[in-house]
Design an enzyme around this catalytic site. Structure first.
Site, PDB file in Angstrom:
ATOM      1  N   ARG A 144      10.580   0.721   7.255  1.00  0.00           N
ATOM      2  CA  ARG A 144       9.395  -0.114   7.470  1.00  0.00           C
ATOM      3  C   ARG A 144       9.669  -1.058   8.636  1.00  0.00           C
ATOM      4  O   ARG A 144      10.597  -1.875   8.581  1.00  0.00           O
ATOM      5  CB  ARG A 144       9.079  -0.908   6.199  1.00  0.00           C
ATOM      6  CG  ARG A 144       7.942  -1.861   6.405  1.00  0.00           C
ATOM      7  CD  ARG A 144       7.502  -2.639   5.166  1.00  0.00           C
ATOM      8  NE  ARG A 144       6.466  -3.549   5.632  1.00  0.00           N
ATOM      9  CZ  ARG A 144       6.418  -4.849   5.380  1.00  0.00           C
ATOM     10  NH1 ARG A 144       7.317  -5.425   4.594  1.00  0.00           N
ATOM     11  NH2 ARG A 144       5.471  -5.586   5.909  1.00  0.00           N
ATOM     12  N   ASN A 358       5.554  -7.291  -1.720  1.00  0.00           N
ATOM     13  CA  ASN A 358       6.758  -8.001  -1.292  1.00  0.00           C
ATOM     14  C   ASN A 358       7.061  -8.993  -2.405  1.00  0.00           C
ATOM     15  O   ASN A 358       6.213  -9.838  -2.729  1.00  0.00           O
ATOM     16  CB  ASN A 358       6.508  -8.836  -0.026  1.00  0.00           C
ATOM     17  CG  ASN A 358       6.290  -7.997   1.223  1.00  0.00           C
ATOM     18  OD1 ASN A 358       6.281  -6.779   1.155  1.00  0.00           O
ATOM     19  ND2 ASN A 358       6.126  -8.664   2.352  1.00  0.00           N
TER      20      ASN A 358
HETATM   21  C1  FCB Z   1       8.927 -12.510   3.698  1.00  0.00           C
HETATM   22  C2  FCB Z   1       8.604 -12.037   5.105  1.00  0.00           C
HETATM   23  C3  FCB Z   1       9.787 -11.413   5.814  1.00  0.00           C
HETATM   24  C4  FCB Z   1      11.059 -12.202   5.547  1.00  0.00           C
HETATM   25  C5  FCB Z   1      11.266 -12.415   4.057  1.00  0.00           C
HETATM   26  C6  FCB Z   1      12.536 -13.141   3.696  1.00  0.00           C
HETATM   27  O1  FCB Z   1       8.016 -13.483   3.310  1.00  0.00           O
HETATM   28  O2  FCB Z   1       7.581 -11.055   5.053  1.00  0.00           O
HETATM   29  O3  FCB Z   1       9.486 -11.330   7.176  1.00  0.00           O
HETATM   30  O4  FCB Z   1      11.057 -13.361   6.244  1.00  0.00           O
HETATM   31  O5  FCB Z   1      10.173 -13.139   3.544  1.00  0.00           O
END
Ligand code: FCB
Length: 526
Positions: A144, A358
């Site tokens: 990704r 995420n």
């Molecule tokens: C998320 C972001 C990524 C990275 C991680 C630790 O919020 O999408 O870019 O910074 O945190």
């Protein structure tokens, strides 16, 4: 600070044209905490475990899942790593790339820790072949990465910058050659500065610009890329960039945040339509920041607060796409303040093919007290107070390790959205271990983190969730936004003086997991 918020309330109140009754209702409602924790950006579920969260004795996060056996993942599961252009590429002004809002922000003194910038970062623009070797070395079958908009379309509108397109084209070809799925994020926060100068995300027109940009990229790469994310963490970049001000472009305005939210929701559907029109077989989603939101106590107020936290944290950009509406748990949604025009809600719909999650930690939600309610302006709008959990161990940047969070979040999305396809688009941890005398990076805490979260994920799959892939955040230690180079999330260590990359022990462990398609109990097993 609070004074600024009070001004914002006044300004917003008149712009929102609230009736007296509405305002009284909203002001009485509970609200978002003063120092919003990072947890706003990353989910809210009410599990039995949650109900007792704050009263239960401290438990080891390792005890949450049966870790005594090997657990297999589905056939054809995608094992991946994730990165973002600004965090790794460098080459900030090469080959026709124009300035992004993150370039401008980083070049403004005081915005990024230690004055760090992404000017060079991990120099991946020149070293992609080394990064590819790391992906291959870990047996991964998905990568990704994000496209830098100002690299491929300098001013955010008009013709393509062919040198920029050529770079990504070579990356895609090299990945395919190595049998690694290119999994492309179209926007991971680096808006062309020219578009910010024209109003940025709060401006309605930015949604059309985004649609055109998506079409341009789809034409250039869509013959070889089939899996796409329109946005990375829309809540994080709108909230932090336009309200909190800790991310580019560093604005601090509630109205700008509300308008940016609506433009991004419109852009999400504009991008979705552009991609499908150009490449009908494309598989399209967004990577949402999610965190299960647990009530601090079993009180009615806290249960309500947890549902509101869930709506703000996890649904603010998902319900518009899938249901054509803003989540109801907010006190109200003002059409005037957000710039909602007739027909917008229907046009915001985008039947995403998958939901990207995420996830880093859980969120504990409660109803704020009276003083908090009057001293913080957003509280009448987002009536909830949020903190991170305090029971599990902490990573080096203070985030609680709580594998159950991944299980809870995946299961809630599975239940509430009729078992959608899910991709875990980011999950990982900051531990700052460096090389020992022999040059080995023994980051055993990272191995345990990923093992436990993967065990939680495996349980969710066994309980019916349709999860297609898992992407560790991240391939390389990199520029962690406003924290600069102070936090190391990588499976590979980067010496930022020499740009030498070294696979950490966690990277070697992850290579075994990917090769065997299973996660084991520890010891010598993967
Ligand atoms: C998320 C972001 C990524 C990275 C991680 C630790 O919020 O999408 O870019 O910074 O945190």
């Amino acid at each position: 600070m609070s004074c600024r918020w009070q001004n914002e309330i006044e300004e917003s109140r008149s712009t929102l044209r609230l009736t007296r009754r509405e305002f009284a209702h909203s002001a009485l409602a509970t609200g978002i905490a003063a120092a919003l924790p990072a947890s706003l950006f990353s989910g809210c579920t009410v599990s039995n475990a949650a109900r007792t969260a704050n009263s239960a004795p401290s438990v080891s996060s390792a005890a949450q899942f049966d870790s005594s056996s090997n657990i297999a993942f589905p056939k054809d599961f995608f094992w991946g790593a994730a990165t973002a252009a600004y965090q790794i590429e460098g080459a900030w002004n090469e080959d026709g790339k124009s300035e992004s809002i993150w370039d401008r922000f980083a070049h403004t003194p005081g915005k990024i820790k230690n004055g760090d910038t992404g000017d060079v970062a991990c120099d991946s623009y020149h070293r992609f072949s080394e990064d590819l070797a790391l992906l291959r070395g870990m047996n991964l079958n998905s990568y990704r990465f994000s496209i830098s908009w100002p690299r491929v379309q300098s001013t955010g509108s008009g013709p393509a910058n062919f040198k920029g397109i050529d770079y990504y084209s070579r990356v895609v070809d090299a990945l395919l050659e190595a049998r690694i799925r290119p999994f492309v994020t179209l926007y991971h926060w680096d808006l062309p500065q020219a578009l910010e100068d024209a109003g940025g995300w709060p401006a309605r027109d930015t949604a059309s610009r985004f649609g055109d940009y998506v079409e341009l990229v789809a034409r250039a790469l869509g013959d070889r890329v089939s899996d796409w994310m329109l946005f990375n963490e829309p809540l994080a970049f709108t909230y932090r960039g336009y309200l909190e001000g800790s991310y580019a472009p560093g604005r601090q305005s509630l109205l700008d945040f509300l308008r940016a939210s609506h433009t991004v929701n419109r852009a999400q559907s504009a991008g979705f339509r552009a991609l499908k029109a150009t490449r009908p077989s494309a598989r399209v989603g967004t990577a949402f920041s999610m965190s299960p939101c647990e009530p601090a106590t079993g009180s009615e107020e806290d249960l309500l607060a947890a549902e509101r936290a869930h709506a703000v944290t996890n649904l603010w950009f998902l319900e518009p796409a899938l249901k054509g509406r803003y989540p109801e748990a907010l006190v109200f949604t003002s059409e005037t303040a957000m710039g909602i025009k007739s027909g917008d809600l229907d046009r915001m719909r985008a039947p995403l093919d998958f939901i990207g999650i995420n996830l880093y930690y859980r969120t504990i939600a409660s109803a704020p007290g009276t003083i908090e309610r009057i001293s913080h302006a957003q509280q009448w709008l987002f009536p909830v107070k949020m903190t991170g959990g305090q029971q599990g161990p902490k990573t080096d940047n203070g985030w609680e390790v709580w594998p159950q969070a991944l299980y809870d979040m995946v299961m809630r999305i599975t239940r509430d959205f009729n078992r959608p396809q899910i991709e875990i688009t980011e999950n990982g941890c900051a531990y700052n271990d460096g090389p020992d005398a022999g040059g080995v990076i023994r980051d055993t805490r990272r191995i345990e983190y990923h093992r436990q979260y993967l065990q939680a994920l495996a349980r969710a799959i066994a309980d019916g969730a349709d999860v297609r892939g898992y992407h560790a955040w991240t391939l390389l230690d990199n520029l962690e936004w406003a924290e600069g180079f102070s936090q190391r999330f990588g499976l590979s260590y980067v010496d930022f003086k020499t740009q030498q990359r070294t696979l950490k022990e966690s990277g070697k462990w992850y290579a075994k997991v990917a090769a065997q398609n299973r996660v084991g109990p520890g010891g010598s097993s993967p």
